[in-house]
Design an enzyme around this catalytic site. Structure first.
Site, PDB file in Angstrom:
ATOM      1  N   ARG A  28      -1.470   9.677  -3.319  1.00 53.93           N
ATOM      2  CA  ARG A  28      -0.744   8.968  -2.256  1.00 53.93           C
ATOM      3  C   ARG A  28       0.208   7.890  -2.792  1.00 53.93           C
ATOM      4  NH1 ARG A  28      -6.248   8.052  -2.068  1.00 53.93           N
ATOM      5  NH2 ARG A  28      -7.114   5.990  -1.637  1.00 53.93           N
ATOM      6  N   HIS A  59      -3.455   0.125  -3.329  1.00 53.85           N
ATOM      7  CA  HIS A  59      -4.390   0.397  -2.217  1.00 53.85           C
ATOM      8  C   HIS A  59      -4.945  -0.887  -1.626  1.00 53.85           C
ATOM      9  CE1 HIS A  59      -4.354   4.566  -3.666  1.00 53.85           C
ATOM     10  NE2 HIS A  59      -4.239   3.988  -4.852  1.00 53.85           N
ATOM     11  N   ASN A 114      -6.084   8.328   5.871  1.00 60.52           N
ATOM     12  CA  ASN A 114      -5.851   7.174   6.763  1.00 60.52           C
ATOM     13  C   ASN A 114      -5.818   7.640   8.211  1.00 60.52           C
ATOM     14  OD1 ASN A 114      -3.438   5.665   4.508  1.00 60.52           O
ATOM     15  ND2 ASN A 114      -5.608   5.184   4.749  1.00 60.52           N
ATOM     16  N   ARG A 128       0.858  -1.177   0.000  1.00 59.61           N
ATOM     17  CA  ARG A 128       0.000   0.000   0.000  1.00 59.61           C
ATOM     18  C   ARG A 128       0.899   1.233   0.000  1.00 59.61           C
ATOM     19  NH1 ARG A 128      -4.268  -0.520   4.817  1.00 59.61           N
ATOM     20  NH2 ARG A 128      -5.015   1.452   3.963  1.00 59.61           N
ATOM     21  N   HIS A 129       0.323   2.366  -0.322  1.00 57.54           N
ATOM     22  CA  HIS A 129       1.003   3.659  -0.202  1.00 57.54           C
ATOM     23  C   HIS A 129       1.355   3.916   1.270  1.00 57.54           C
ATOM     24  CE1 HIS A 129      -2.791   4.813   1.545  1.00 57.54           C
ATOM     25  NE2 HIS A 129      -3.349   4.121   0.558  1.00 57.54           N
ATOM     26  N   GLU A 132      -8.001   2.939  -5.919  1.00 60.47           N
ATOM     27  CA  GLU A 132      -8.726   2.271  -4.838  1.00 60.47           C
ATOM     28  C   GLU A 132     -10.200   2.089  -5.205  1.00 60.47           C
ATOM     29  OE1 GLU A 132      -8.954   0.172  -2.899  1.00 60.47           O
ATOM     30  OE2 GLU A 132      -8.434   0.761  -0.859  1.00 60.47           O
TER      31      GLU A 132
HETATM   32  O1  F6P Z   1      -9.267   2.739   4.545  1.00 61.46           O
HETATM   33  C1  F6P Z   1      -8.373   2.720   3.496  1.00 61.46           C
HETATM   34  C2  F6P Z   1      -9.022   2.152   2.250  1.00 61.46           C
HETATM   35  O2  F6P Z   1      -8.051   2.063   1.233  1.00 61.46           O
HETATM   36  C3  F6P Z   1     -10.229   2.940   1.742  1.00 61.46           C
HETATM   37  O3  F6P Z   1      -9.907   4.001   0.895  1.00 61.46           O
HETATM   38  C4  F6P Z   1     -11.061   1.869   1.075  1.00 61.46           C
HETATM   39  O4  F6P Z   1     -12.388   2.264   0.878  1.00 61.46           O
HETATM   40  C5  F6P Z   1     -10.889   0.738   2.043  1.00 61.46           C
HETATM   41  O5  F6P Z   1      -9.556   0.817   2.501  1.00 61.46           O
HETATM   42  C6  F6P Z   1     -11.161  -0.616   1.458  1.00 61.46           C
HETATM   43  O6  F6P Z   1     -11.274  -1.569   2.502  1.00 61.46           O
HETATM   44  P1  F6P Z   1     -12.696  -2.195   2.885  1.00 61.46           P
HETATM   45  O7  F6P Z   1     -13.179  -2.839   1.618  1.00 61.46           O
HETATM   46  O8  F6P Z   1     -12.389  -3.177   3.975  1.00 61.46           O
HETATM   47  O9  F6P Z   1     -13.618  -1.118   3.321  1.00 61.46           O
END
Ligand code: F6P
Length: 447
Positions: A301, A396, A254, A247-248, A330
């Protein structure tokens, strides 16, 4: 801010959990039945192709796919058989092998008959090296399923040698000296060569793959799914290069526990960016002769995370020149982008509950689901399969879960729950059967 989200959500909530359209976890592209018959001498990579293809059809296209490997049946029924079993002039050996094929065929037919609510693919993984054997398979299943033959031909001696060496690791040769195992295996190949008949029937549906995808010939390959299978098979290389997923560095979002967005890195994120650049150097990935590739998303990021990577130009080759892929962005949270999970739970309890109930197929209003993400990442899977150099992917959370699960053959339902922590990096090493993975935590606080 929440009000703005609520207004948009009411207006735009046309996501699939309404009564008209329910996208299920197993949602896929097709609903037909297929039998894929592998054809090749031993050690031509056919089991590798069969396994990869089965997984691709399962993970990306939502099919039920199962490989029927005749070697497994042979090891099960005749665990101590000698190489004479493969002698086409040894009647007893021929009978034993026919017996294994019949058992596998029976199981395959039962599998095809089962009540699959979606597309189903059975892969008959054996040498199937004579016309008579192929006709027998066709006669048995062509009324139940579409039959496709995939022949793998390897006449490049170095690929052949590499494949044979990897075969010696399998359970047939455990405890045997290498030279002994090699002679035994070569004898087996020679027996098969003496009766081998390449595919040449113009009326059948087939794909011929030469030297692990260096050349492909297609016969009667028409339509969407057959085209996809041909493309996938043509991408498969005997790829022994590593893939790095990270990940970044920590972003401002975050830090605030907000999802999505396009924020920059925090100071902690900058520290990781520097540590990652050091790691890349230490691993030798910045050496121009390694020709490692660097892939990022289009978001700020990831760009900031690679800012300290070496980028010198050596004899016209720019080391680690980033390839910026929109499909590595993402998962898009649509109108909920920028909120925290707590805010979503409080202000959009329905959305929160729907996602909790089925995280794979839940689509954010105006955004994406994990199923959308799998489809969006298909080009990335194909590029990974085609590559034979190390690849570093800086992306991401959700995106990396899917790439990692594709590589490690982790089902969709588990994939969406994998933990992909910040400041850690996974090194994936492709192996003959599957991939091994190693984790590096670059941040000491990360445990
Ligand atoms: O929280 C960081 C992130 O990269 C968000 O931008 C993204 O929506 C999420 O993680 C994805 O994870 P999950 O599918 O568990 O919500």
């Amino acid at each position: 801010m929440i009000k703005k989200h609520m207004g948009m959500c009411n207006k735009m909530n046309t996501h699939p959990h309404n009564k008209d359209f329910v996208q299920t976890t197993s949602f896929g592209t097709f609903g037909d039945k297929y039998v894929i018959v592998m054809v090749a001498l031993p050690a031509r990579g056919k089991s590798h192709i069969a396994r990869k293809l089965a997984w691709y059809l399962q993970f990306v296209h939502g099919a039920d796919a199962k490989v029927f490997n005749l070697g497994d049946y042979r090891r099960d029924y005749y665990p101590n058989a000698s190489v004479d079993m493969f002698d086409p002039n040894n009647e007893k050996g021929v009978k034993m092998r026919e017996n294994c094929a019949e058992r596998a065929m029976e199981d395959m037919k039962v599998y095809l008959k089962q009540n699959h609510s979606k597309g189903v693919v059975a892969l008959f993984d054996a040498t199937n090296s004579t016309k008579a054997r192929r006709q027998w398979i066709f006669d048995n299943v062509s009324k139940k399923a579409k039959v496709i033959f995939i022949e793998s031909i390897i006449n490049n001696p170095s690929i052949e040698r590499e494949n044979i060496m990897s075969k010696l690791e399998n359970s047939d040769y455990q405890g045997k000296e290498v030279h002994e195992a090699l002679a035994d295996f070569q004898q087996r190949v020679n027996f098969y060569k003496s009766v081998y008949e390449p595919i040449d029937d113009e009326h059948q549906v087939w794909i011929k793959v030469f030297n692990a995808g260096a050349k492909i010939i297609l016969n009667n390959i028409r339509g969407y799914l057959l085209g996809k299978i041909a493309t996938y098979v043509s991408c498969l290389r005997i790829n022994k290069q590593r893939i790095y997923l990270t990940r970044h560095g920590q972003s401002e979002y975050n830090c605030d526990n907000r999802i999505g967005g396009d924020s920059g890195l925090t100071n902690n994120g900058m520290v990781y960016a520097q540590q990652l650049a050091d790691f890349v150097e230490e691993k030798g990935l910045a050496k121009p002769e390694i020709k490692a590739r660097l892939w990022t998303s289009t978001l700020r990021r990831t760009a900031e995370t690679i800012q300290f990577f070496p980028s010198n130009i050596v004899q016209g080759w720019q080391v680690l020149r980033p390839k910026i892929w929109p499909c590595l962005d993402e998962i898009h949270a649509g109108v909920l982008d920028g909120l925290t999970y707590e805010q979503i739970e409080k202000h959009f309890p329905n959305e929160f509950a729907l996602r909790k109930a089925d995280k794979v197929s839940y689509r954010y209003p105006g955004g994406e689901s994990y199923l959308d993400l799998i489809r969006r990442l298909e080009p990335v899977f194909l590029e990974i399969e085609s590559s034979n150099v190390p690849i570093i992917i800086v992306a991401h959370n959700a995106v990396l879960r899917i790439i990692y699960s594709y590589l490690k053959q982790i089902p969709r339902q588990e994939a969406v729950r994998l933990e992909f922590r910040l400041n850690c990096l996974r090194e994936i090493e492709p192996r003959t059967q599957t991939c091994s993975a190693k984790m590096f935590c670059l941040d000491e606080d990360c445990n």
